[in-house]
Enzyme design. Structure first.
Site, short mmCIF file in Angstrom:
data_model
loop_
_atom_site.label_atom_id
_atom_site.label_comp_id
_atom_site.label_asym_id
_atom_site.label_seq_id
_atom_site.Cartn_x
_atom_site.Cartn_y
_atom_site.Cartn_z
N HIS A 13 0.88 -1.31 -0.10
CA HIS A 13 -0.06 0.04 0.05
C HIS A 13 1.01 1.12 -0.06
O HIS A 13 1.49 1.56 0.89
CB HIS A 13 -0.94 -0.03 1.36
CG HIS A 13 -1.80 1.09 1.43
ND1 HIS A 13 -3.17 1.00 1.48
CD2 HIS A 13 -1.64 2.49 1.23
CE1 HIS A 13 -3.76 2.30 1.57
NE2 HIS A 13 -3.03 3.09 1.34
N HIS A 15 1.42 5.43 -1.61
CA HIS A 15 1.12 6.64 -2.50
C HIS A 15 2.55 7.19 -3.02
O HIS A 15 3.42 7.54 -2.11
CB HIS A 15 0.46 7.51 -1.49
CG HIS A 15 -0.81 7.11 -0.88
ND1 HIS A 15 -1.99 7.27 -1.58
CD2 HIS A 15 -1.13 6.42 0.19
CE1 HIS A 15 -2.86 6.91 -0.78
NE2 HIS A 15 -2.28 6.11 0.31
N LEU A 16 2.36 7.30 -4.44
CA LEU A 16 3.71 8.02 -5.10
C LEU A 16 3.31 9.48 -5.52
O LEU A 16 4.22 10.06 -5.91
CB LEU A 16 4.34 6.96 -6.01
CG LEU A 16 4.97 5.79 -5.65
CD1 LEU A 16 5.33 4.92 -6.85
CD2 LEU A 16 6.22 6.13 -4.63
N ARG A 17 2.09 9.99 -5.51
CA ARG A 17 1.68 11.00 -6.29
C ARG A 17 2.25 11.04 -7.62
O ARG A 17 2.26 10.00 -8.16
CB ARG A 17 2.36 12.16 -5.48
CG ARG A 17 2.15 12.13 -3.80
CD ARG A 17 0.89 12.19 -3.41
NE ARG A 17 0.77 12.41 -1.94
CZ ARG A 17 0.00 12.11 -1.00
NH1 ARG A 17 -1.20 11.22 -1.63
NH2 ARG A 17 -0.28 12.02 0.17
N ASN A 41 -5.22 7.23 -5.79
CA ASN A 41 -6.00 8.68 -5.11
C ASN A 41 -5.03 9.89 -5.70
O ASN A 41 -4.86 10.86 -5.11
CB ASN A 41 -6.23 8.93 -3.81
CG ASN A 41 -5.10 8.79 -2.98
OD1 ASN A 41 -3.96 8.15 -3.39
ND2 ASN A 41 -5.08 9.53 -1.67
N LYS A 99 -9.47 0.14 -5.78
CA LYS A 99 -9.54 0.80 -4.50
C LYS A 99 -11.06 1.33 -4.07
O LYS A 99 -11.38 2.18 -4.72
CB LYS A 99 -8.55 1.64 -4.10
CG LYS A 99 -8.43 2.40 -2.96
CD LYS A 99 -7.83 1.61 -1.88
CE LYS A 99 -7.77 2.34 -0.54
NZ LYS A 99 -6.62 3.15 -0.04
N HIS A 136 -10.64 1.17 2.03
CA HIS A 136 -10.40 2.29 3.03
C HIS A 136 -11.57 2.02 3.80
O HIS A 136 -12.42 2.53 3.47
CB HIS A 136 -10.16 3.70 2.27
CG HIS A 136 -9.90 4.77 3.44
ND1 HIS A 136 -8.45 5.24 3.66
CD2 HIS A 136 -10.70 5.07 4.63
CE1 HIS A 136 -8.68 6.08 4.64
NE2 HIS A 136 -9.84 5.99 5.39
N HIS A 174 -4.44 -0.75 5.87
CA HIS A 174 -4.14 0.12 7.07
C HIS A 174 -5.06 0.01 8.34
O HIS A 174 -5.44 0.85 8.77
CB HIS A 174 -3.85 1.47 6.61
CG HIS A 174 -4.94 2.18 5.81
ND1 HIS A 174 -6.20 2.17 6.11
CD2 HIS A 174 -4.55 2.87 4.68
CE1 HIS A 174 -6.88 2.83 5.11
NE2 HIS A 174 -6.00 3.34 4.27
N LEU A 219 -4.97 9.18 8.04
CA LEU A 219 -6.25 8.54 8.29
C LEU A 219 -5.97 7.07 7.79
O LEU A 219 -5.33 6.77 6.79
CB LEU A 219 -7.33 9.34 7.44
CG LEU A 219 -7.74 10.58 7.97
CD1 LEU A 219 -8.27 11.47 6.99
CD2 LEU A 219 -8.60 10.47 9.27
N ASP A 247 1.26 2.56 3.67
CA ASP A 247 0.52 3.93 3.50
C ASP A 247 1.57 5.20 3.62
O ASP A 247 0.98 6.24 3.83
CB ASP A 247 -0.52 3.83 4.53
CG ASP A 247 -1.64 5.02 4.14
OD1 ASP A 247 -1.86 5.35 2.89
OD2 ASP A 247 -2.26 5.22 4.93
N HIS A 251 3.26 14.67 1.90
CA HIS A 251 2.51 15.92 1.60
C HIS A 251 3.75 16.92 2.11
O HIS A 251 4.38 16.67 2.97
CB HIS A 251 1.34 16.10 2.77
CG HIS A 251 -0.10 15.33 2.55
ND1 HIS A 251 -0.77 15.76 1.59
CD2 HIS A 251 0.07 13.99 2.84
CE1 HIS A 251 -1.63 14.89 1.51
NE2 HIS A 251 -1.52 13.88 2.31
N ALA A 263 -3.64 14.76 5.94
CA ALA A 263 -3.42 13.21 6.62
C ALA A 263 -2.58 12.87 5.89
O ALA A 263 -2.85 12.51 4.45
CB ALA A 263 -4.82 12.43 6.56
#
Ligand code: DOR
Ligand code: ZN
Length: 346
Positions: A13, A15-17, A41, A99, A136, A174, A219, A247, A251, A263
């Site tokens: 899981h 997030h790479l943006r 996302n 997802k 989620h 998560h 979150l 996760d 940011h 978050a």
């Protein structure tokens, strides 16, 4: 114990943006992990197989030369996802799940699902074609206490999805509560869960230690200590349906240190070391390899990685900041000492 030698792990899981942030973070994951499930996302989200293929190309282009890191793509479910898209995703070799973000649950979830009944045909198709559903798992109604969101999601939504689609393979992402651990444990092998390093290492006190700590806000939010203990137990006992998913969610410093901070915790820079730190608390590393490198592959029906990595007991201090476009990134555990250090190969 001074060395830990395990199969190269995977991050189930992540997030790479997107560019230019992608370029700032992807090498951190690729240094440690062979593969990662890439969260969809983005803004706009990764809704189609075409979007996923294009995003995968951008990720690969951002990797260091000859890096074998394999991004495993996912689709973002919306109220309008079609059964045809699900069938195409299940036939593709590079999409490994879809997802479910309940609308409003977290970062870039506004386009998520507003009512589960709207995607009943999609669940049906995912069950039929064997596409994994990543969830989620938080109830989003405004009146629900934020610390109860996961438990209420289990009672109001996940129980029904499981009952209605018993052959649907689900990853409860998560997890943060003892309730979730118990729910996964009592289920059959169609249900598994990812656990982050940060939820293994902090409880909700960490959000308020000496003042408000925005870099510990994510979150689902961290819960009480007895929930953290349940997560540690599930991870360290080597139970087959629990595995690592960081996760890691970058940011910028400004987005975190704000009157309404985002978050997300950035843990990818030393994720494996963080998991080792958590296992250190249990004093038992015998299941570190299953949790990091085998259980997830088994659930996703993928082969184990063939390379190995070595961690050495060699305390080091996590940097205070990392580079990030037009800003900086504050890593999880900034300025703290960790016990284990990844030494790249055997
Ligand atoms: O803390 C989080 N950050 N939780 C999520 O579910 C999303 C993530 C993000 O994308 O920033
Ligand atoms: Zn996430």
């Amino acid at each position: 114990m001074t060395k830990l030698n395990i199969i190269r792990p995977d991050d189930w899981h992540l997030h790479l943006r997107d560019s230019p942030f992608l370029e700032a973070v992807v090498a951190d994951s690729a240094r440690q992990f062979a593969r990662a499930i890439i969260m969809p996302n983005l803004d706009p989200p990764v809704r189609s197989c075409g979007d996923a293929l294009a995003y995968r190309d951008r990720i690969r282009a951002a990797l260091p030369a000859d890096c074998p890191f394999n991004p495993l793509m996912t689709l973002y479910l919306t109220d309008n996802t079609s059964v045809d898209e699900i069938r195409a995703a299940s036939e593709s070799e590079f999409i490994h799940g879809a997802k479910l973000y309940p609308a409003g649950a977290t970062t870039n979830s506004a386009a998520g699902v507003t009512n589960l009944s709207k995607i009943a045909p999609v669940f049906e198709a995912m069950q039929k074609y064997g596409l994994v559903l990543q969830v989620h798992g938080e109830a989003t109604a405004a009146e629900v206490d934020i610390f109860d969101r996961e438990k209420i999601f289990i009672d109001e939504s996940l129980t029904h999805i499981r009952a209605r689609y018993p052959q649907l393979r689900i990853v409860f992402e998560h997890i943060t509560t003892r309730d979730a651990v118990e729910f996964v444990r009592q289920a059959d092998d169609h249900l598994a869960a990812t656990i982050t390093a940060h939820h293994l290492l902090i409880n909700r006190n960490a959000l308020f230690r000496g003042g408000i700590r925005p870099h510990h806000y994510c979150l689902p939010v961290a819960k009480r200590e007895h929930h953290r203990q349940a997560l540690l137990e599930a991870a360290s006992l080597g139970e087959a349906r629990f595995f690592a998913g960081t996760d890691s969610a970058p940011h910028s410093l400004q987005a975190k240190e704000s009157a309404c901070g985002c978050a997300g915790i950035y843990s990818a820079h030393c994720a494996l070391e963080l998991y080792a730190e958590a296992f250190e608390q249990c004093g038992d590393f015998s299941h570190l390899e299953s949790f990091m490198s085998r259980n997830g592959a088994d659930f996703y029906r993928l082969p184990y990685n063939t390379e190995r990595v070595v961690l050495e007991r060699s305390p080091w201090v996590v940097p205070d900041t990392l580079p990030y476009p037009e800003s900086s990134l504050i890593p999880f555990m900034a300025g703290e000492t960790l016990t284990w250090k990844l030494s790249l190969n055997d």
